[in-house]
Design an enzyme around this catalytic site. Structure first.
Site, PDB file in Angstrom:
ATOM      1  N   TYR A 131      53.109  72.391  31.878  1.00 48.18           N
ATOM      2  CA  TYR A 131      53.151  73.939  31.953  1.00 48.18           C
ATOM      3  C   TYR A 131      53.927  74.581  30.501  1.00 48.18           C
ATOM      4  CZ  TYR A 131      57.611  72.445  34.254  1.00 48.18           C
ATOM      5  OH  TYR A 131      58.935  71.851  34.354  1.00 48.18           O
TER       6      TYR A 131
ATOM      7  N   ARG B 115      67.189  80.643  22.538  1.00 48.27           N
ATOM      8  CA  ARG B 115      66.159  79.444  22.423  1.00 48.27           C
ATOM      9  C   ARG B 115      64.842  80.268  22.111  1.00 48.27           C
ATOM     10  NH1 ARG B 115      64.319  74.939  26.755  1.00 48.27           N
ATOM     11  NH2 ARG B 115      63.579  76.588  27.575  1.00 48.27           N
TER      12      ARG B 115
HETATM   13  C1  LIG Z   1      61.163  71.291  31.544  1.00 51.97           C
HETATM   14  C2  LIG Z   1      61.661  69.740  31.826  1.00 51.97           C
HETATM   15  C3  LIG Z   1      61.594  69.134  32.983  1.00 51.97           C
HETATM   16  C4  LIG Z   1      61.074  69.700  34.058  1.00 51.97           C
HETATM   17  O1  LIG Z   1      60.995  69.066  35.076  1.00 51.97           O
HETATM   18  P1  LIG Z   1      60.147  69.269  36.556  1.00 51.97           P
HETATM   19  O2  LIG Z   1      60.185  68.305  37.511  1.00 51.97           O
HETATM   20  O3  LIG Z   1      58.877  69.838  36.110  1.00 51.97           O
HETATM   21  O4  LIG Z   1      61.038  70.606  37.166  1.00 51.97           O
HETATM   22  C5  LIG Z   1      61.866  67.720  33.108  1.00 51.97           C
HETATM   23  N1  LIG Z   1      62.493  66.977  31.748  1.00 51.97           N
HETATM   24  C6  LIG Z   1      62.564  67.812  30.470  1.00 51.97           C
HETATM   25  C7  LIG Z   1      63.177  67.136  29.358  1.00 51.97           C
HETATM   26  C8  LIG Z   1      62.201  69.005  30.432  1.00 51.97           C
HETATM   27  O5  LIG Z   1      62.302  69.735  29.403  1.00 51.97           O
END
Ligand SMILES: *Cc1c(COP(=O)(O)O)cnc(C)c1O
Length: 426
Positions: free
Chosen positions: A236, A385
């Site tokens: 996403y 950011r």
């Molecule tokens: C955005 C992000 C996530 C998000 O994890 P979800 O399980 O989709 O909420 C995880 N790790 C990093 C490094 C991110 O930037």
């Protein structure tokens, strides 16, 4: 660039930009300069029609037949193979499924199973203090589970946090089971050298898990060439799959049939529709799935992927570096003297595709920017950011965004009381 730096000069460069036409492939609201595609990518023009087709035709008319006739059942691996093309992966190594957090749990658990045999006594999981919080929480949750279950046998896993590459190299040792790092840091945009760090981890006998949340679709990634063990990431963000669209997991082919991961739901079974009492894992990357997938949301992933796959990654990276350089230079010249401190590395090899500046009034400044249609985001502590997505941003967009930032700083418009009221999601 220097003396040439004017809106007119940038406009000329935009006209010669080979990626300029990609902007038409996204729906972007009038009056918005969108600098948050690293957090939630923009809507591809084909997505609404594809969503309507999945809902009205495949679900509405096809009903349960669509698991076969519309290819729903194969979608996680089919999209995994498409996505793998952006990651230096071979077919059969990537699957689109679940969330990044869940996939991280599966990857870490599976790496620890391998180490139980290949490196008994290795009980340390190394990650970064500045990692995205879920990456730390999941590692601690897994260690906690193993420790509480294995307490009687003296099992004691430990999560070690490091801050710098020197600390990482010093921490690697014969007790290290797995290293888990984000290729591009979510806050600073700093990028690790994947090949070099993977080599260092392997030389110490450790396995490595890369989180590609801020890298997939943003920077060239070479998982197999780097010899990495596991990777996970979101769709996403730079991949424009839509809010909460399913994540992905990549597993080096050499590890796939060694052990299975503990979320061994029926979709990871070799023959899910045999409805067998006994578990037998799929002999391929499907064993990293768990249960039934969110098909409507997953269908959106393909629309975003197709746009990115049709672009040239070399051109995309070159434009990303040009735009991030431009953004840094403009902020540092046009907004000089207002206390903005760059936290993103200047060296190209160490930079992803977003730029962050620290400022004591960061939250209020970002709120004022968003109020004027310049959408970035805010991350603790005091970090503004800005996601730079070369598919739908131009050089003049960067110029216009910085001019609005300059106006906010000059007039102190950020001082308005409403700009310091915190929203639930920043
Ligand atoms: C955005 C992000 C996530 C998000 O994890 P979800 O399980 O989709 O909420 C995880 N790790 C990093 C490094 C991110 O930037």
């Amino acid at each position: 660039m220097g003396a040439l730096l004017s809106r007119e000069a940038l406009q000329e460069l935009d006209q010669a930009d080979a990626l300029a036409s990609y902007k038409e492939q996204f729906v972007l609201p009038e009056g918005v300069l969108y600098l948050d595609g690293n957090s939630l990518g923009a809507l591809p023009v084909g997505a609404a029609q594809r969503a309507a087709e999945v809902v009205a035709t495949e679900w509405g008319q096809g009903l349960i037949r669509s698991w076969n006739s519309a290819g729903w059942f194969e979608m996680p691996t089919r999209l995994g193979d498409k996505l793998g093309q952006l990651l230096g992966a071979n077919a059969g190594e990537t699957v689109v499924t679940d969330t990044t957090s869940l996939n991280l749990f599966k990857a870490l658990a599976s790496a620890l199973r391998i180490q139980q045999v290949d490196g008994p006594g290795r009980r340390v999981l190394i990650t970064e203090r500045d990692n995205f919080p879920t990456d730390i929480y999941i590692a601690e949750g897994l260690a906690d589970l193993l420790n509480s279950v294995g307490a009687e046998h003296g099992v004691s896993y430990e999560v070690k946090l490091i801050d710098t590459e020197a600390e990482l190299r010093a921490a690697l040792g014969d007790d290290t089971a797995v290293v888990s790092l984000s290729h591009v840091n979510y806050r600073t945009g700093a990028m690790w050298d994947m090949a070099a760090i993977t080599r260092a981890a392997h030389e110490a006998g450790a396995l490595i898990v890369w989180d590609l949340a801020h890298a997939a679709g943003a920077v060239p990634v070479e998982l197999n060439a780097s010899g990495a063990d596991y990777a996970v990431g979101c769709t996403y963000k730079y991949l424009n799959g839509g809010p909460g669209s399913p994540a992905f997991i990549w597993v080096n082919a050499k590890h796939q049939d060694r052990f299975w991961q503990p979320l061994s739901g029926w979709w990871s079974h070799a023959q899910p529709f045999e409805m067998a009492t006994n578990y037998a894992p799929a002999m391929d990357v499907r064993r990293f799935m768990c249960g039934t997938q969110p098909i409507t949301s997953m269908a959106m992933v393909e629309t975003g992927l197709d746009v990115t796959l049709s672009a040239d990654m070399g051109q995309l990276r070159a434009k990303s570096l040009e735009l991030t350089d431009l953004f840094i230079e403009l902020v540092e010249t046009r907004c000089a003297g207002f206390g903005l401190e760059l936290v993103t590395p200047r060296a190209h090899a160490q930079r992803g595709s977003h730029v962050s500046f620290q400022h004591p009034q960061g939250y209020a400044i970002m709120a004022a920017l968003i109020d004027r249609g310049v959408i970035g985001d805010y991350r603790e502590p005091e970090v503004l950011r800005f996601g730079i997505t070369p598919l739908y941003l131009s050089r003049t967009d960067i110029w216009d965004s910085v001019e609005i930032l300059r106006e906010i700083l000059h007039t102190e418009a950020w001082q308005r009381e409403e700009y310091s009221v915190r929203n639930a999601v920043t």
